[in-house]
Write a protein that holds these residues in place. Structure first.
Motif, short mmCIF file in Angstrom:
data_model
loop_
_atom_site.label_atom_id
_atom_site.label_comp_id
_atom_site.label_asym_id
_atom_site.label_seq_id
_atom_site.Cartn_x
_atom_site.Cartn_y
_atom_site.Cartn_z
N LYS A 1 12.78 10.40 -7.32
CA LYS A 1 13.65 9.90 -6.49
C LYS A 1 12.87 10.09 -5.10
N ARG A 2 12.23 10.98 -4.93
CA ARG A 2 11.60 11.41 -3.45
C ARG A 2 10.57 10.09 -3.14
N VAL A 3 9.67 9.91 -4.33
CA VAL A 3 8.75 9.09 -4.13
C VAL A 3 9.29 7.58 -3.87
N LEU A 4 10.12 6.99 -4.28
CA LEU A 4 10.96 5.80 -4.32
C LEU A 4 11.50 5.76 -2.92
N ARG A 5 11.83 6.87 -2.42
CA ARG A 5 12.54 6.94 -1.05
C ARG A 5 11.65 6.38 0.09
N TYR A 6 10.27 6.51 -0.10
CA TYR A 6 9.38 6.06 0.76
C TYR A 6 9.14 4.61 0.64
N LEU A 7 9.76 3.84 -0.39
CA LEU A 7 9.64 2.36 -0.62
C LEU A 7 10.68 1.77 -0.23
N ARG A 8 11.86 2.56 0.12
CA ARG A 8 13.30 2.07 0.65
C ARG A 8 12.98 1.10 1.83
N PRO A 9 12.09 1.39 2.80
CA PRO A 9 12.31 0.31 3.83
C PRO A 9 11.41 -1.09 3.34
N LEU B 1 2.43 -2.36 -0.92
CA LEU B 1 3.25 -1.16 -1.26
C LEU B 1 2.67 0.10 -1.50
N THR B 2 1.64 0.12 -2.18
CA THR B 2 0.71 1.45 -2.52
C THR B 2 0.29 1.95 -1.19
N GLY B 3 -0.52 1.03 -0.50
CA GLY B 3 -1.01 1.15 0.74
C GLY B 3 0.13 2.05 1.67
N GLN B 4 1.02 1.65 1.94
CA GLN B 4 2.35 1.71 2.54
C GLN B 4 2.80 3.35 2.32
N LEU B 5 2.97 3.44 0.96
CA LEU B 5 3.22 4.78 0.42
C LEU B 5 2.21 5.78 0.54
N VAL B 6 0.88 5.47 0.53
CA VAL B 6 -0.08 6.48 0.70
C VAL B 6 -0.09 6.89 2.12
N ALA C 1 -6.09 14.42 0.78
CA ALA C 1 -7.07 13.27 0.69
C ALA C 1 -7.04 13.10 -0.77
N TYR C 2 -6.75 13.64 -1.89
CA TYR C 2 -6.89 13.46 -3.14
C TYR C 2 -5.44 13.38 -3.86
N ASP C 3 -4.50 14.31 -3.86
CA ASP C 3 -3.56 14.26 -4.49
C ASP C 3 -2.50 13.22 -3.98
N VAL C 4 -2.66 12.60 -2.84
CA VAL C 4 -1.71 11.57 -2.49
C VAL C 4 -2.05 10.52 -3.07
N ASN C 5 -3.33 9.93 -3.39
CA ASN C 5 -3.74 8.89 -4.11
C ASN C 5 -3.20 8.92 -5.37
N ALA D 1 2.14 7.90 -9.86
CA ALA D 1 3.66 8.17 -10.40
C ALA D 1 4.55 7.10 -9.69
N GLY D 2 4.11 6.55 -8.64
CA GLY D 2 5.09 6.09 -7.50
C GLY D 2 5.20 4.69 -8.10
N PHE D 3 4.26 3.95 -7.81
CA PHE D 3 4.44 2.30 -8.12
C PHE D 3 3.30 1.73 -9.34
N ASN D 4 2.15 2.25 -9.55
CA ASN D 4 1.46 1.70 -10.65
C ASN D 4 2.29 2.08 -12.02
#
Length: 584
Positions: free
Chosen positions: A14-22, A92-97, A129-133, A138-141
């Motif tokens: 839910k939290r990851v997808l919240r960043y893709l809402r815009p 979208l992945t770039g925007q999320l990161v 630097a690492y965990d965000v990638n 989990a978010g989009f791939n």
């Protein structure tokens, strides 16, 4: 890390997808394009029936024309939609990161000082630097694989059911077994991913220390020791990766074995049907093609567990960091025309986990424009006391006041705008001389203001002699400068800020005599008309202070001028006598 709690997978998603809402429109385009691309696979399998039955069995010439053309059309549609899907997914992945990294960095700047005290810098850096990638997995791939391959599997299974539902039931019988395997292995992979993040953080920490402390490593012959530390950290990462790969491979192998058994049965019964005449050649070819095409997406879906658990473990790490409490800033007062009176009223302070209090019932009032020096042995509480003024820490009891206002009633931004700090450990940025001095003032700064601050800090001469003057890059933390030059840049920065309250934390203790004279002269310019608190190791530098406060074990034991304290023959006189004898 012990303060961090596990977060459920659903909450993480839910939290990851919240960043893709815009970017929901791009998300919809991506989903649609991957759905169309996925639908072409069962359509291709279905075309096998008219191609075989019409073109090869019934010798229908039209089937040999339109069926191949339809196949070309399908792959054209698939190529276009796959391109749109890949492009939109990457965007979208770039925007999320980027969004997560920027939010984490903003959080980093607002964390309380004690967070940095209790967490290694390597772990903090590896998170950003690492965990965000890994979060993107989990978010989009994972969503991409799940949706695209899910639709492919659904379409192919529907085609199989349509062609022969009895044979298809054999294939579906293995799904519960696959589900159990995925769930068991998923827990194992998530735990390994958490451990891997710790290992990467440890590696980053060792690497950072080897770079920052390279002089100490060389002079004390620590190369072998550091190499062994790095080897152990790298070995832990390697072992963890092998364990993850082995676990994932075992899961994939077991899953594929069950699927292969189901496919073998299907092939046997399909061949029997075809032999008895219930199956046409086209039906058999369409069923066989769909069955073989089903194998790859099912394999990817079962294999996605490793990426999913890595991503969820990383997301858990990222969101635990983002959920850390920031500095408490409930103050509403904005300071104007600060006089600079500072009062400590019954102030006590305990560091987390410390056996004894760092400060005990300290009472001290510093008048506007007064210079007060703090002296005492190491661990007496001098630095802790001054750290309470900019609210790096909050008192355990008692209160600190500025111009009669409790510090916690003042906005942190407003409070710190009125405080300048020059310490023994000068912090400079790998930027130009101009940028480092200008850092002392928010908003636009003219070049002339910077030059005047440098002149007042006795830094103008050496700056003008540098290769590019004020535009010279000074290296990481000013490695291209001497200790005295670094100190004078820090003083110029403080002069430019022009704050009414000044804290000097052993600003000259590490300098040679010539550099100390230049720095001391610059400090005298800086201290004019300001409330100044000086932490001094060399007592000779604070003899002219308005008052000298002697501290011991977190308490104030003596207060007076240099002459008064010498006359009283107390602790200060003893310290002075020891230093005077040592300097002879």
């Amino acid at each position: 890390m012990n303060q961090e709690n596990a977060i459920s997978s659903f909450a993480l998603y839910k939290r990851v997808l919240r960043y893709l809402r815009p970017y929901w429109k791009v998300f919809v385009v991506s989903i649609l394009s991957m759905s169309i691309a996925a639908a072409t696979e069962p359509a291709f399998a279905r075309l096998m029936k008219p191609l075989i039955d019409g073109g090869f069995v019934n010798k229908d010439g039209s089937s040999l024309i339109w069926a191949p053309l339809a196949i070309v059309g399908l792959f054209l549609v698939r190529g276009v939609t796959s391109y749109i899907n890949e492009y939109s997914t990457t965007w979208l992945t770039g925007q999320l990161v980027q969004a997560l990294r920027e939010e984490m960095f903003t959080k980093l700047t607002k964390l309380p000082v004690d967070y940095y005290d209790n967490h290694p810098s390597g772990r903090i850096m590896s998170r950003i630097a690492y965990d965000v990638n890994l979060v993107t997995e989990a978010g989009f791939n994972v969503i991409t694989v799940t949706v695209k391959d899910g639709i492919t599997v659904l379409g192919l299974v529907s085609l199989l059911l349509y062609t022969d539902w009895q044979l298809t039931l054999i294939c579906l019988a293995v799904l519960p077994i696959v589900t159990v395997c995925v769930r068991v292995v998923g827990k194992r992979l998530r735990g390994l991913s958490r451990q891997n993040q710790q290992n990467v953080a440890q590696l980053t920490q060792i690497l950072g220390e080897a770079i920052d402390c390279h002089r100490v490593v060389k002079v004390y012959g620590g190369e072998k020791y550091e190499s062994e530390r790095f080897h152990r950290a790298a070995e832990s990462i390697r072992h963890n990766i092998v364990k993850q790969s082995a676990t994932s491979s075992a899961n994939t192998g077991v899953t594929q074995l069950f699927i292969a058994c189901a496919l073998a049965l299907i092939l046997y019964f399909a061949a029997m049907r075809a032999h008895s005449g219930d199956f046409t050649a086209g039906d058999f070819m369409s069923f066989l093609t769909a069955m073989l095409m089903l194998f790859a997406p099912v394999k990817r879906i079962t294999s996605i567990s490793q990426s999913l658990q890595k991503g969820l473990a990383a997301a858990e790490s990222v969101f635990n960091f983002l959920d850390q409490p920031t500095e408490i800033d409930a103050g509403k007062n904005v300071l104007a025309n600060v006089q600079g009176e500072i009062a400590f009223e019954n102030v006590s302070f305990n560091y987390s986990g410390a056996e004894r209090a760092a400060l005990k019932d300290v009472n001290l009032t510093i008048k506007p424009g007064e210079t007060v020096a703090l002296v005492g042995s190491s661990g007496s509480g001098k630095t802790t006391l001054v750290s309470l003024i900019p609210r790096f820490y909050e008192p355990s009891s008692g209160s600190v006041l500025l111009d009669g206002l409790p510090l916690n009633a003042i906005s942190i931004v407003s409070l710190r705008e009125n405080i300048a700090l020059v310490s023994q450990d000068v912090v400079l940025f790998n930027d130009t001389v101009m940028a480092n001095i200008a850092y002392g003032k928010t908003g636009p700064v003219s070049e002339q203001e910077v030059i005047e601050a440098a002149r007042a800090a006795n830094a103008l001469d050496f700056i003008e002699n540098m290769p590019q003057g004020f535009k010279t890059i000074i290296g990481e933390n000013g490695t291209k400068l001497s200790g005295g030059q670094r100190q004078r840049l820090a003083i110029a920065r403080a002069l430019l800020k022009n704050a009414p309250v000044l804290i000097l934390d052993e600003a000259t203790s590490a300098l040679d005599t010539q550099s100390e004279r230049l720095v001391q002269s610059a400090l005298e310019n800086l201290m004019k008309n300001r409330t100044t608190i000086v932490i001094a190791h060399r007592l000779s530098t604070i003899e002219s202070a308005d008052r000298i406060v002697v501290m011991s074990q977190g308490s104030i034991i003596e207060v007076g001028t240099h002459a008064e304290l010498l006359a009283s023959a107390g602790q200060y006189a003893l310290l002075h006598q020891i230093q005077f004898a040592a300097e002879k």
